[in-house]
Write a protein that holds these residues in place. Structure first.
Motif, PDB file in Angstrom:
ATOM      1  N   LEU A   1       1.272  -1.170  -0.197  1.00 40.92           N
ATOM      2  CA  LEU A   1      -0.043  -0.543   0.332  1.00 40.92           C
ATOM      3  C   LEU A   1       0.877   1.064  -0.060  1.00 40.92           C
ATOM      4  O   LEU A   1       0.582   2.541  -0.362  1.00 40.92           O
ATOM      5  N   PHE A   2       2.231   1.227   1.088  1.00 38.79           N
ATOM      6  CA  PHE A   2       2.862   2.255   0.546  1.00 38.79           C
ATOM      7  C   PHE A   2       4.097   2.098  -0.248  1.00 38.79           C
ATOM      8  O   PHE A   2       5.275   3.585   0.049  1.00 38.79           O
ATOM      9  N   ASN A   3       4.110   1.147  -1.449  1.00 42.77           N
ATOM     10  CA  ASN A   3       4.887   1.233  -2.509  1.00 42.77           C
ATOM     11  C   ASN A   3       6.110   0.782  -1.686  1.00 42.77           C
ATOM     12  O   ASN A   3       7.498   1.170  -1.825  1.00 42.77           O
ATOM     13  N   LEU A   4       6.124  -0.072  -0.698  1.00 49.33           N
ATOM     14  CA  LEU A   4       7.418  -0.031   0.344  1.00 49.33           C
ATOM     15  C   LEU A   4       8.051  -1.817  -0.733  1.00 49.33           C
ATOM     16  O   LEU A   4       7.165  -2.299  -0.704  1.00 49.33           O
TER      17      LEU A   4
ATOM     18  N   GLU B   1      11.805 -11.972  -2.160  1.00 51.26           N
ATOM     19  CA  GLU B   1      13.314 -13.208  -2.048  1.00 51.26           C
ATOM     20  C   GLU B   1      13.564 -13.181  -0.615  1.00 51.26           C
ATOM     21  O   GLU B   1      14.465 -14.042  -0.512  1.00 51.26           O
ATOM     22  N   GLY B   2      13.031 -12.594   0.360  1.00 47.07           N
ATOM     23  CA  GLY B   2      13.636 -13.202   1.697  1.00 47.07           C
ATOM     24  C   GLY B   2      14.513 -12.106   2.519  1.00 47.07           C
ATOM     25  O   GLY B   2      15.271 -11.107   1.613  1.00 47.07           O
ATOM     26  N   PHE B   3      14.537 -12.046   3.381  1.00 46.09           N
ATOM     27  CA  PHE B   3      15.860 -10.361   3.792  1.00 46.09           C
ATOM     28  C   PHE B   3      17.162 -10.973   3.461  1.00 46.09           C
ATOM     29  O   PHE B   3      17.435 -12.369   3.918  1.00 46.09           O
ATOM     30  N   ASP B   4      17.348  -9.974   3.454  1.00 46.05           N
ATOM     31  CA  ASP B   4      19.084  -9.947   3.064  1.00 46.05           C
ATOM     32  C   ASP B   4      20.272 -10.389   4.556  1.00 46.05           C
ATOM     33  O   ASP B   4      20.994  -9.367   4.055  1.00 46.05           O
ATOM     34  N   TRP B   5      20.261 -11.446   5.431  1.00 50.83           N
ATOM     35  CA  TRP B   5      21.206 -11.035   6.350  1.00 50.83           C
ATOM     36  C   TRP B   5      21.700 -12.271   6.938  1.00 50.83           C
ATOM     37  O   TRP B   5      21.160 -13.817   6.021  1.00 50.83           O
TER      38      TRP B   5
ATOM     39  N   ALA C   1      10.759  -6.828  11.035  1.00 53.26           N
ATOM     40  CA  ALA C   1      11.481  -7.381  10.562  1.00 53.26           C
ATOM     41  C   ALA C   1      12.155  -6.655   9.128  1.00 53.26           C
ATOM     42  O   ALA C   1      12.181  -6.526   8.898  1.00 53.26           O
ATOM     43  N   TYR C   2      10.604  -5.897   8.854  1.00 52.86           N
ATOM     44  CA  TYR C   2      10.322  -5.366   7.795  1.00 52.86           C
ATOM     45  C   TYR C   2      11.220  -3.941   7.810  1.00 52.86           C
ATOM     46  O   TYR C   2      12.032  -3.535   7.269  1.00 52.86           O
ATOM     47  N   TRP C   3      10.924  -3.988   9.193  1.00 52.62           N
ATOM     48  CA  TRP C   3      11.735  -2.246   9.098  1.00 52.62           C
ATOM     49  C   TRP C   3      13.546  -2.568   9.420  1.00 52.62           C
ATOM     50  O   TRP C   3      14.033  -1.576   8.330  1.00 52.62           O
ATOM     51  N   ASP C   4      14.287  -3.249  10.064  1.00 56.60           N
ATOM     52  CA  ASP C   4      15.615  -3.543  10.426  1.00 56.60           C
ATOM     53  C   ASP C   4      16.043  -4.588  10.984  1.00 56.60           C
ATOM     54  O   ASP C   4      14.557  -5.034  12.085  1.00 56.60           O
TER      55      ASP C   4
END
Length: 545
Positions: A96-99, A104-108, A162-165
């Protein structure tokens, strides 16, 4: 029959069930990230040839190309897929917020993943002693309930964090560990208020709801991820924890005297077994205000330190197997995630069942005076440490024999269930009054293996059979040495510092309570004959806790 219906299920039975589920909730909070992180991160395919995992220590290719595929189970792990069948609210919000929804998953990297997984235990030890102190001041109902439900409510924030940081996720995990650390020591205080001495082994098996939480939640979370997405694991934890908390608020009270629906016979049995009278209760409340905790005597108590040593060894073995078993079977034997999750959970279910059966044996030995209380506790400590260590030693020698490894890992985890009849129950035996503080003090020290064991595994490496042999030998040695010390020096008798200045009165009351047979205490011969059927029915219910 009407009277039987009026009696219903005993308050202690209700307490046992809600405590059991409460500890399952507590472990649900701490292990959910262990499995969701597999679906959260970007997946590497370098360890696969087609659908077959080939990068593990005991891999022996039968042929080349497609022939090798016949040696493995078809299909990659369901947890390696990022294709969600049900889009999560967090992903909708990001869209919705174009984020970036991180499809593909988090690049941790490995270091960042380690921070996330270990963060729960960073401050977990700090609240071990405060948990017992707060329970004595404000009651276990408040402390245990709030500790669990706040941890569950924080699960709702995990996906968006998790999506934030990843660092925000780490902070939330640290706070979860800090808050959830209050639960365990708080419950020991309630056991001292509700459970007669000869029933404590059986009641403490409710603590092993944690084992059922591990055994059921790993496969359950895998199913949730495969049919929805990893975010819904956290949603489930939050919702289920809230439902448990509502039941906890309605059915649980801090003492029999405060319970508005407890049957009079059950309350009389509990209070007579614990040596509680109206005068002694008022006297103890006054003493709690006037006297402080005898820290010096607790810290210098040999019985206390022997219990801590046994707990250290048992937790070292349990945490090593619980945390590292999936990695071991994946890196050494090449199991996929579904099989790893299922067979890593089964030993913990066996552990709970063994704990319950062994507690019945322990209580039988105590009620019929076939063995001393200290002897029963030592027997439990021997099984959960020494016998456990022997099984882990055989596991270290299993090499590439996956069947042998599975059997002895299961046996090692199973016999640790005897801890409920050994060191755990010993804490309440030594001092019912300060049981919560004792568990907190013990937990503050014995949580250290949660830090140390993963560090040692990381230093030694976790990819070859030889590396795992050394890891398991260290674990075996720790278990056996701690168990032998407990066998030699453990003491579960009521400690003098339990009653402090009022030793002459309270101590005698407690000792008298230890000697009262449950049925005689509950149903004295002076009761009228027309109440006998009701009494017998209540006796059966009380003995079924």
């Amino acid at each position: 029959m009407a009277k039987e219906k009026e009696v219903g299920i005993s308050a202690r039975s209700t307490l046992w069930y809600l405590v059991f589920v409460g500890f399952a909730v507590n472990y649900m909070i701490r292990i959910n990230t262990n499995i969701t992180i597999v679906a959260m991160i970007k997946q590497s395919e370098t360890e696969f040839v087609g659908e077959v995992k080939v990068d593990y220590a005991c891999y022996v290719p039968i042929g080349n190309g497609s022939e090798a595929l016949t040696t493995q189970t078809e299909g990659s792990s369901l947890l390696r897929s990022r294709e969600s069948r049900v889009i999560s609210p967090e992903q909708l919000l990001l869209t919705l917020f174009n984020l970036d929804p991180q499809k593909e998953g988090f690049d941790w990297n490995d270091y960042q993943q380690g921070l996330i997984l270990g963060a729960f235990y960073w401050l977990h030890w700090i609240t071990q002693i405060p948990g017992g102190i707060l329970a004595r001041r404000y009651g276990t109902k408040l402390v245990f309930g709030a500790s669990n439900v706040i941890g569950c409510w924080m699960c709702f924030l995990m996906p968006i964090a998790a999506y934030w940081d990843y660092r925000v996720l780490v902070v939330l995990r640290v706070l979860q560990g800090l808050i959830c650390g209050l639960a365990w020591p708080a419950m020991h205080h309630m056991a001292g208020q509700w459970i007669p001495p000869n029933e404590r082994s059986k009641f403490v098996t409710a603590y092993l709801g944690s084992s059922v939480g591990v055994a059921l939640n790993f496969p359950l979370f895998g199913f949730i991820i495969s049919w929805t997405s990893w975010e819904y694991v956290y949603h489930f934890c939050g919702i289920f924890g809230t439902m448990w908390y509502v039941a906890w608020l309605y059915f649980v009270y801090d003492s029999p005297a405060e319970h508005p629906r407890i049957h009079a016979n059950e309350r009389k049995y509990i209070e007579s077994s614990l040596g509680i009278t109206a005068q002694s209760t008022a006297r103890r409340e006054q003493q709690q205000q006037e006297q402080g905790t005898p820290w010096r005597k607790i810290i210098l108590s040999r019985a206390m330190w022997m219990t801590i040593i046994a707990q250290w060894g048992g937790i070292w073995g349990l945490f090593t197997l619980m945390t590292q078993a999936p990695t071991y079977f994946n890196n050494v034997h090449g199991w996929n995630i579904e099989m790893t999750g299922l067979l890593s959970g089964i030993p913990h279910l066996c552990r709970m069942l063994f704990a319950y059966v062994f507690s019945i044996v322990g209580d039988h030995l105590l009620k019929h005076e076939l063995m001393s209380r200290t002897g029963v506790r030592k027997m439990g400590g021997t099984l959960c440490c020494v016998v456990n260590g022997i099984f882990v030693f055989i596991l270290a020698s299993s090499g590439c024999n996956s069947l042998m490894a599975t059997i002895f890992l299961t046996l090692a985890t199973t016999v640790h269930g005897a801890v409920s009849t050994g060191p755990l129950a010993n804490l309440v035996d030594m001092s019912p009054r300060y049981a919560g503080i004792l568990l907190g003090f013990s937990g503050m020290i014995t949580v250290v293996p949660g830090f140390v064991s993963p560090i040692i595994v990381g230093m030694l490496g976790n990819h070859t059979v030889e590396q795992w042999r050394i890891i398991f030998l260290i674990t075996s040695g720790t278990l056996i040495i701690c168990g032998l010390l407990y066998m030699a020096f453990a003491d579960s008798t009521l400690q003098p510092w339990n009653s402090c200045e009022d030793l002459s009165s309270v101590h005698d009351d407690e000792l008298k309570g230890l000697k009262i047979p449950p049925l005689n205490a509950t149903f004295p011969e002076k009761q009228e004959a027309d109440d006998q059927k009701e009494d017998d029915s209540v006796a059966l219910r009380l003995s079924s806790v």
